[in-house]
Scaffold this active site. Sequence first.
Site, PDB file in Angstrom:
ATOM      1  CD  GLN A 185      -3.048  -0.959   0.298  1.00 37.10           C
ATOM      2  OE1 GLN A 185      -3.241   0.129  -0.258  1.00 37.10           O
ATOM      3  NE2 GLN A 185      -3.805  -1.998   0.065  1.00 37.10           N
ATOM      4  CE1 TYR A 202      -7.416 -11.188  -6.971  1.00 36.89           C
ATOM      5  CE2 TYR A 202      -8.778 -11.764  -5.087  1.00 36.89           C
ATOM      6  CZ  TYR A 202      -8.578 -11.727  -6.453  1.00 36.89           C
ATOM      7  OH  TYR A 202      -9.535 -12.235  -7.284  1.00 36.89           O
ATOM      8  CG  ASP A 205      -6.414  -5.638  -0.687  1.00 40.56           C
ATOM      9  OD1 ASP A 205      -7.032  -4.783  -1.354  1.00 40.56           O
ATOM     10  OD2 ASP A 205      -5.359  -5.392  -0.066  1.00 40.56           O
ATOM     11  CB  CYS A 212      -8.180  -0.225  -4.822  1.00 39.43           C
ATOM     12  SG  CYS A 212      -7.808  -1.432  -6.086  1.00 39.43           S
TER      13      CYS A 212
HETATM   14  N1  SAH Z   1      -3.354  -7.401   0.316  1.00 42.37           N
HETATM   15  C1  SAH Z   1      -2.120  -6.833  -0.140  1.00 42.37           C
HETATM   16  C2  SAH Z   1      -2.039  -6.608  -1.655  1.00 42.37           C
HETATM   17  C3  SAH Z   1      -3.210  -5.959  -2.303  1.00 42.37           C
HETATM   18  S1  SAH Z   1      -2.943  -5.374  -3.942  1.00 42.37           S
HETATM   19  C4  SAH Z   1      -1.814  -5.544   0.591  1.00 42.37           C
HETATM   20  O1  SAH Z   1      -2.663  -4.998   1.277  1.00 42.37           O
HETATM   21  O2  SAH Z   1      -0.690  -5.075   0.474  1.00 42.37           O
HETATM   22  C5  SAH Z   1      -3.489  -6.680  -4.946  1.00 42.37           C
HETATM   23  C6  SAH Z   1      -2.489  -7.808  -5.080  1.00 42.37           C
HETATM   24  O3  SAH Z   1      -3.096  -8.797  -5.903  1.00 42.37           O
HETATM   25  C7  SAH Z   1      -1.178  -7.445  -5.763  1.00 42.37           C
HETATM   26  O4  SAH Z   1      -0.120  -7.890  -4.954  1.00 42.37           O
HETATM   27  C8  SAH Z   1      -1.214  -8.232  -7.096  1.00 42.37           C
HETATM   28  O5  SAH Z   1       0.067  -8.712  -7.468  1.00 42.37           O
HETATM   29  C9  SAH Z   1      -2.139  -9.365  -6.769  1.00 42.37           C
HETATM   30  N2  SAH Z   1      -2.920  -9.958  -7.868  1.00 42.37           N
HETATM   31  C10 SAH Z   1      -3.345  -9.394  -9.015  1.00 42.37           C
HETATM   32  N3  SAH Z   1      -4.133 -10.233  -9.694  1.00 42.37           N
HETATM   33  C11 SAH Z   1      -4.221 -11.377  -8.963  1.00 42.37           C
HETATM   34  C12 SAH Z   1      -4.899 -12.622  -9.143  1.00 42.37           C
HETATM   35  N4  SAH Z   1      -5.654 -12.851 -10.217  1.00 42.37           N
HETATM   36  N5  SAH Z   1      -4.760 -13.553  -8.185  1.00 42.37           N
HETATM   37  C13 SAH Z   1      -4.001 -13.336  -7.081  1.00 42.37           C
HETATM   38  N6  SAH Z   1      -3.336 -12.181  -6.872  1.00 42.37           N
HETATM   39  C14 SAH Z   1      -3.447 -11.211  -7.800  1.00 42.37           C
END
Ligand code: SAH
Length: 454
Positions: A286, A315, A384, A411
């Site tokens: 973030q 995610y 997320d 988001c």
């Molecule tokens: N929860 C974490 C990251 C959120 S951002 C935090 O709060 O920091 C979303 C994340 O999802 C990113 O790290 C991205 O690499 C990942 N992502 C994107 N598409 C995805 C998918 N289809 N499956 C799993 N992860 C994914």
Amino acid sequence: MEEITIGQRFPLTIKRLDINGSGIGYFKRKITFVTGALPGEVVVAEVTKIHDRYLEARCHGVKKASPDRIPPIDPLWGKVGGIELGHLAYPAQLRFKSDVVSQALAKFKPAGWQHYQLRPTIGAAQPRHYRNKAQFPVRVIDGHVRAGLYAPDSHDLVPLTTFATQRPLTMTLMTQLCQLLEDLAIPIYDEKANSGIVKTLVIRETTQGLAQVTFVTNSKKLPHQNHLLARIASDLPAVVSVSQNINPGRTSMVWGPETKLLAGLPYVTETILGRQFRLSPQAFLQLNPEQTEKLYQLALDALDLQPQDTLVDAYAGVGTIGLTLAHRAKAVRGMELIPEAVADANANAALNGITNARYDVGKAEDVFPKWLHEGFSPDAVIVDPPRAGLDPEFIAALHQARPQRFVYISCNPSTLARDLVALSRDWQVDYIQSIDMFPQTARCEAVVKFTRKH
Ligand code: SAH
């Protein structure tokens, strides 16, 4: 009807803001999006693009100003992206963000949407200089190495040495690194010719004031590398991790497939809610540290985890959410697309002495159904996702798993409202709590608390 031409100017009354923060008015009944104009204002709009069903325009002048209009927060407001609400007083920015959530719900109309409790957007104490990362293209301008942002809809670099939303250390380092590249005559990328080497500078800054630097390059070569690293070591003590990412050719992607460590540690470490998180260069974190802790606290409160619960952190990034919760759950499993981030997540579990959490590489929509198939059925799920929202396959798996506790961090209110149409079949929305992770921009983050329907 008289033909409308580019550059044409006319007075326009602005009714409201669209989800991107542009003012909306109607010229000869055609919807017109005016950047830099605010609701209630009468402006002189200047047409910049003509489409069949709408016009794009910029605000040439303000005839009647909104009481919420303030002097732009940055001298480059209007010339670069990322601060599109920088002319709107902060309390009004927060009202706008709540309204974006309402607009998205009204558009998609998920079941019961009129009765959702929409809580006012939580603001930031520091709505400026909050970003912990900058990812700036590097170019030669008038014989000098410069980094900055592109002008809207172009690849014309606007050099920046300070910026309203970036932290000062990041910008100082950016300027110093450009000077080093220039002193050492390291070839800088030329997009037109697709020649030269250094394309992009990525700087991530921690709340402890340490920095991670990545040079994104057009080739494996990085001439004068030893000199460069020696100068960074001697002149820029805040920099503790230096990497190179190789991303050849003309591409819209900032990152290429290969990252190699040049000097220092392969990660920087950030503290969130008392836990330590290692971050590889490409791992997502973030961008607003002050608001991140509030966001996670909101998510934890909404999830209301019980000691016997198994939790899925979907995610997951570097595991920030699941690892913050692991001590309150029986077990945590997470999944994430970027392998380096997953390696970080598992290392972060160990770093914090957490033994009941594990992270897998893969797409949430592939991994979650696989886990269910293997007989793992979680009591609680937190998602997320990126701006695209949840994949239909993931939603189908959720309906199958029917976890007792479920929280969605979004988001992007548009994809959230879209996903709620399907999710509201099995879950009731208790409330939507929006929080401002990106002051000065039109972007909006929200935490949704659900209760499973019987
Ligand atoms: N929860 C974490 C990251 C959120 S951002 C935090 O709060 O920091 C979303 C994340 O999802 C990113 O790290 C991205 O690499 C990942 N992502 C994107 N598409 C995805 C998918 N289809 N499956 C799993 N992860 C994914």
